[in-house]
Every structure is written in C-alpha cells, then in structure tokens.
Scaffold this active site. Structure first.
Site, PDB file in Angstrom:
ATOM      1  N   GLY A  12      72.544  -4.657  69.907  1.00 21.60           N
ATOM      2  CA  GLY A  12      71.985  -5.687  69.037  1.00 21.60           C
ATOM      3  C   GLY A  12      72.951  -5.923  67.886  1.00 21.60           C
ATOM      4  CB  SER A  14      75.285 -10.625  67.486  1.00 22.57           C
ATOM      5  OG  SER A  14      74.294 -10.666  68.492  1.00 22.57           O
ATOM      6  CG  ASP A  16      67.794 -11.028  60.749  1.00 24.96           C
ATOM      7  OD1 ASP A  16      68.610 -11.788  60.196  1.00 24.96           O
ATOM      8  OD2 ASP A  16      66.715 -10.661  60.238  1.00 24.96           O
ATOM      9  CG  LEU A  17      68.079  -3.916  61.560  1.00 22.65           C
ATOM     10  CD1 LEU A  17      66.928  -3.849  60.590  1.00 22.65           C
ATOM     11  CD2 LEU A  17      67.974  -2.837  62.601  1.00 22.65           C
ATOM     12  CG  ASP A  86      72.783  -7.381  82.023  1.00 24.18           C
ATOM     13  OD1 ASP A  86      71.769  -6.906  81.439  1.00 24.18           O
ATOM     14  OD2 ASP A  86      72.731  -7.993  83.093  1.00 24.18           O
ATOM     15  CG  ASP A 178      58.668   4.373  57.802  1.00 27.98           C
ATOM     16  OD1 ASP A 178      59.012   3.745  56.781  1.00 27.98           O
ATOM     17  OD2 ASP A 178      57.491   4.426  58.189  1.00 27.98           O
ATOM     18  CG  HIS A 179      62.609   0.194  55.347  1.00 32.28           C
ATOM     19  ND1 HIS A 179      61.601  -0.362  56.075  1.00 32.28           N
ATOM     20  CD2 HIS A 179      62.537  -0.391  54.125  1.00 32.28           C
ATOM     21  CE1 HIS A 179      60.955  -1.249  55.340  1.00 32.28           C
ATOM     22  NE2 HIS A 179      61.508  -1.290  54.143  1.00 32.28           N
ATOM     23  CG  HIS A 241      56.449   0.910  56.053  1.00 35.23           C
ATOM     24  ND1 HIS A 241      57.526   1.486  56.682  1.00 35.23           N
ATOM     25  CD2 HIS A 241      56.581  -0.428  56.234  1.00 35.23           C
ATOM     26  CE1 HIS A 241      58.282   0.522  57.215  1.00 35.23           C
ATOM     27  NE2 HIS A 241      57.727  -0.648  56.959  1.00 35.23           N
ATOM     28  CE  LYS A 342      58.264  -5.487  48.105  1.00 37.30           C
ATOM     29  NZ  LYS A 342      58.015  -5.261  49.528  1.00 37.30           N
TER      30      LYS A 342
HETATM   31  C1  BG6 Z   1      58.928  -4.112  57.233  1.00 35.19           C
HETATM   32  C2  BG6 Z   1      57.928  -5.122  57.716  1.00 35.19           C
HETATM   33  O1  BG6 Z   1      58.795  -2.918  57.946  1.00 35.19           O
HETATM   34  O2  BG6 Z   1      58.704  -3.857  55.850  1.00 35.19           O
HETATM   35  C3  BG6 Z   1      58.000  -6.386  56.907  1.00 35.19           C
HETATM   36  O3  BG6 Z   1      58.176  -5.420  59.079  1.00 35.19           O
HETATM   37  C4  BG6 Z   1      57.897  -6.095  55.433  1.00 35.19           C
HETATM   38  O4  BG6 Z   1      56.976  -7.292  57.298  1.00 35.19           O
HETATM   39  C5  BG6 Z   1      58.851  -4.979  55.018  1.00 35.19           C
HETATM   40  O5  BG6 Z   1      58.183  -7.268  54.725  1.00 35.19           O
HETATM   41  C6  BG6 Z   1      58.608  -4.546  53.583  1.00 35.19           C
HETATM   42  O6  BG6 Z   1      59.614  -3.671  53.183  1.00 35.19           O
HETATM   43  P1  BG6 Z   1      60.098  -3.613  51.673  1.00 35.19           P
HETATM   44  O7  BG6 Z   1      61.156  -2.568  51.655  1.00 35.19           O
HETATM   45  O8  BG6 Z   1      60.589  -4.970  51.332  1.00 35.19           O
HETATM   46  O9  BG6 Z   1      58.885  -3.256  50.868  1.00 35.19           O
END
Ligand code: BG6
Length: 483
Positions: A12, A14, A16-17, A86, A178-179, A241, A342
């Site tokens: 992947g 190319s 977005d992530l 592929d 899990d970021h 999360h 946010k």
């Molecule tokens: C992602 C979700 O895991 O977390 C998104 O798929 C969400 O929908 C994002 O916007 C939120 O992450 P952060 O770091 O911006 O709070």
C-alpha cells in the site's frame, strides 16, 4: 540516537496512510538519526511505476516536515525503491524477495525485515500467506508484521484474519497498531498512576466515583464514507482507541513493565466486562447520527452515504469492570463526528466526602488532556479567598507548551521506532482485541435489532444526543466536559 538497521516493505506504498503518516514518520526518524545509512524501503502496490515516480511520491509527502531541506530529502529518498506486486500472485512475491535481498545487501541491512500492511484489510491474510510461501520468513533476520486497523469487522472476521496471519507469523512478531497508544499523554497514564503515591493510593473504588473518556471530533465523515458506512463510531473508535484507553486507566499494577506483564493486565480488564444483559444493552449505550445544522450537511447527505443509513456517527456508553481496584466504578465514554469541538480527554471524578466538616465540598477531578490541548488539570477544594470560611473550587494545571509539543514525537513515529526496537509494549495483542470485539459485537447485535430512538439524530456541531447526558445523570453523575 542509536542507529537502527532495517528493511521496510510497505504494502500500500502509494496509499493515503503511507503518504500522510508513514513516510513523514520514517523521515523524522531519519532526521534524528534512528535511521541513518543501513536501511531501505521498498514500496509496493499493484501499479507499475518506475522508482523515480515513487521517489517523487515520498518526496512530496515529507516536504512539510520540520527540518526538511533539499539535501536531506534527496539523500533520504535514495533509500526508497518501488516494486509492483499483485498480492494474489505468489510469483510476484518471489520476484519481490529477490529484489529485497539485493537491496538489503546493498544497504548492508543487518536487522529486521518489517512488513508494513498499509492497505485494505481484506488482503492482509493473503499477503501473510504469500510471504510465507515465497521464503521471506525463513531467512535468518527477524521478520515483523505491522498491521493497521481495521482488524476485522466483528469477532468472527477478526479471528479469521488472525488465524490466517498466524499461519505465517507468531504473535510475538505481529505489531497491531493503535495510534492512540503512540500519543504522549496516553503513554503517561501508567506512570501517572503508578509513579505517584498520591494518585496510586486513591486510584480505587473507595475514592473514585467514575471515569469519563471523551473523544469528540469536529470533522464529519470527510472522504471516507465508503469505509465509514461499514463501520460507524463503535467500530471506528470504541473497539480500538477507547477500549485501549480504558485498559490503561483501570489495569492493576503489572509485575513489571515488560510487555508480557503489561499487556496481560490490560487484557484482564476487558475480559472482566462480562456479557451484557438485555437491560444493560438497552440502558447503557447510546447511538446517534448527525443531521444538518450549523452550516453542515447531515450525515445522510454526505457523498457516498446512503440516504437511509443507520450507521452511528456518535456512540456513548457505560462499562463496568471487575478487578481488585476499580470494581463497580462506571467507566463512561462518548465519541462522535461533527460535534462541537475536537477533544480527546479523560476525566477522573473522585467521590466527594459528605461525612466530615466540609459536607459541601465538591468532587475533585483529575483531567488528563490528550488532544488538541495536552496536559493535566486538577480541580480541588479550598478556602474561598477573603474574609469568610466558604469553600471554592480551584484548578491547578500543567498544559504542555508549544515548545514541548514540538519535542513530542508524532504517534506513528514513536510506534515505528518501537517496531524497529522490537518493543511490543504499545501494541495490541490478540487477546485484548478479541475481548473488545466480543463486547462491541453484543452492542451492535442489539442495535441491529432495535428501532432507532427519537433522539438518534443530533444536530451537527452540537454535543450529541441528549440521551448521552441522561446516561450519566441516571447514576447521579454529570459529564465534566461540557464542550
Ligand atoms: C481513527 C479513526 O482511528 O482515529 C478516525 O478512523 C478518527 O475516524 C481518528 O478521525 C482520530 O484520531 P486523532 O488522533 O485525530 O484523535
């Protein structure tokens, strides 16, 4: 910084992530010396491109990074190569393997090979299988698989996917990202709890009234309707999360900080949330979907969304865990799109003491602020200033300054660094993942059968459905964060 040697193979390459997160993170690791000379990156995807084309993609994605110059971006992209592939065709993997071996040799990569799956999860299993079949994995370097969410759509599909990748990789070599676990403030929950006796001693059901997790977003579904229509807030934010944040807030103190002890205690938390009764499913969880308001479109009007979509863009709920410290304490959560602001934060509300000389004292509250403001705030009682004996609530805080924000590595950068070091503390293990899916499945199963409530639609730009307030009010509690 100590130099890490590694070969990355990015599936992947190319996408977005990779562009938004991965290349900038690798570049930052390059700028601070974690990656120096002996590393290389092979990007793959279906398309046929020359290396130069790929180099340009990478170059483009890193030019905004702080500290980028013509010179360092040029020297960085010299480590990048492209190979079309592929993923269904094992022959292509043999070709990829040959090229990878050559590149690894050329760059003197004496370290792990890291397979990073930054693409549609439907292909994860196939890729893992084909990596094994084409002898990638029997060489004498460590092999590590990095997997992005979504990891499954429900428990069954997650298990199927896991069984597939387990045929090629052992649990120890699988890094599920899990970021949120890479965020500075999230990583400070455990030290905060266990390095401070003044918190550690009161972090239990004798002193804590309830815990609140708020992950609200101002943005709507953006360009991701295709994904979100099959997901919704529970799968998108709660399964991963929010469940992870809950484990960090409520786990018992691990025997040590080594990943096995650490992760096992996290798992115990999720496993302790038993099956929900029908009553609980009905009363303890709230869903909503934004309708037009405050100049925003409603969810059903967004591009790619069906006009009778029942997908929830908001979810709130209450979990009660069982362990030796927080038995019975309600853990509330809420998350959603197109809300007022946010805000990613945790509010820990302590019990107010009604039996001493200050029966009017209010609850102490510790707020752990994750994003976009990062820091800590403690609300506590004290004498109102002046010639009186009244109580007032004061607030002491430590908010990270811009300069400190600057020093904070980006979540992905930190997690990629951990993969390089083979440190699994901040990754999700299968047991936790399966336990959280089992909870989510119950809620979704119930919702699929139940009619939408009158309050399902909330105004875009608001704080979500009122029933989320009633959920906590029923327990004589209130949301600390009011937006
Ligand atoms: C992602 C979700 O895991 O977390 C998104 O798929 C969400 O929908 C994002 O916007 C939120 O992450 P952060 O770091 O911006 O709070």
């Amino acid at each position: 910084e100590k130099e890490n040697k590694a070969l990355f193979i990015i599936f992947g390459g190319s996408g977005d992530l990779a562009r938004r997160k991965l290349y900038p993170s690798l570049f930052r690791l390059y700028l601070n010396g974690v990656l120096k000379k002996d590393f290389a990156v092979i990007g793959t995807s279906r398309r046929e491109w020359p290396d130069e084309y790929y180099e340009n993609i990478v170059m483009d994605s890193i030019k905004e990074v702080n500290g980028a110059t013509d010179e360092n971006t040029q020297s960085f992209v010299k480590h990048f190569f492209y190979q079309s592939n592929d993923v269904n065709d094992v022959e292509h993997f043999h070709i990829l393997k040959q090229r990878a071996s050559k590149i690894a040799q050329k760059f003197n990569v004496n370290g792990p090979w890291i397979y990073y799956l930054a693409m549609a999860p439907t292909l994860f299993g196939t890729i893992a299988k084909n990596l094994a079949r084409s002898d990638f994995l029997d060489s004498n370097h460590p092999n590590r698989l990095v997997i992005e969410k979504p990891f499954g759509h429900d428990f069954d599909s997650a298990k199927e996917l896991n069984d597939e990748i387990k045929q090629a990789f052992s649990e120890d070599d699988i890094y599920r990202i899990d970021h949120y676990l890479g965020k500075e403030i999230v990583q400070n929950i455990v030290p905060l709890r266990f390095a401070n006796p003044i918190l550690k001693e009161v972090w239990n059901n004798k002193f804590i009234s309830n815990i609140q997790i708020t992950l609200t977003e101002e943005v709507g579904v953006e360009q991701r309707a295709g994904y979100y229509e099959n997901s919704g807030a529970l799968r998108d934010m709660v399964q991963n999360h929010i469940s992870q944040i809950i484990t960090l807030l409520t786990m018992e103190e691990p025997l040590s900080l080594n990943p096995k002890d650490f992760v096992n205690n996290k798992y115990q938390v999720l496993a302790s949330i038993n099956n929900f009764s029908k009553e609980e499913l009905k009363n303890n969880f709230v869903r909503g979907q934004y309708r037009a308001g405050n100049g925003f479109l409603g969810y059903r009007e967004e591009e790619g969304v069906s006009d009778d979509s029942k997908i929830e863009t908001f979810a709130a709920g209450k979990f009660v865990i069982q362990n030796n410290i927080l038995n019975g304490v309600p853990i509330y959560f809420r998350t959603g799109k197109r809300l007022k602001q946010k805000q990613s934060r945790v509010d820990v509300v302590f019990k107010s003491k009604k039996d001493g000389i200050y029966s009017e004292a209010q609850s102490d509250v510790l707020s752990i602020l994750i994003d976009p403001v990062s820091g800590y705030r403690l609300k506590y009682n004290g004498k109102s200033i002046g010639d009186n004996r009244n109580l007032d609530q004061f607030s002491g805080e430590r908010i990270l300054k811009d300069a400190e924000h600057h020093q904070m590595p980006e979540a992905y950068q930190r997690l990629v660094h951990d993969v390089l070091n083979g440190d699994k503390t901040n990754f999700v293990q299968w047991q936790e993942l399966s336990a959280s899916w089992k909870l989510i499945d119950q809620i979704i199963g119930f919702w699929n059968e139940a009619p939408l409530s009158d309050e399902f639609f909330y105004e875009a730009g608001s704080m979500g459905p009122k029933s989320a307030n009633e959920l906590v009010a029923r327990d004589q509690n209130y949301w600390v964060y009011q937006g």
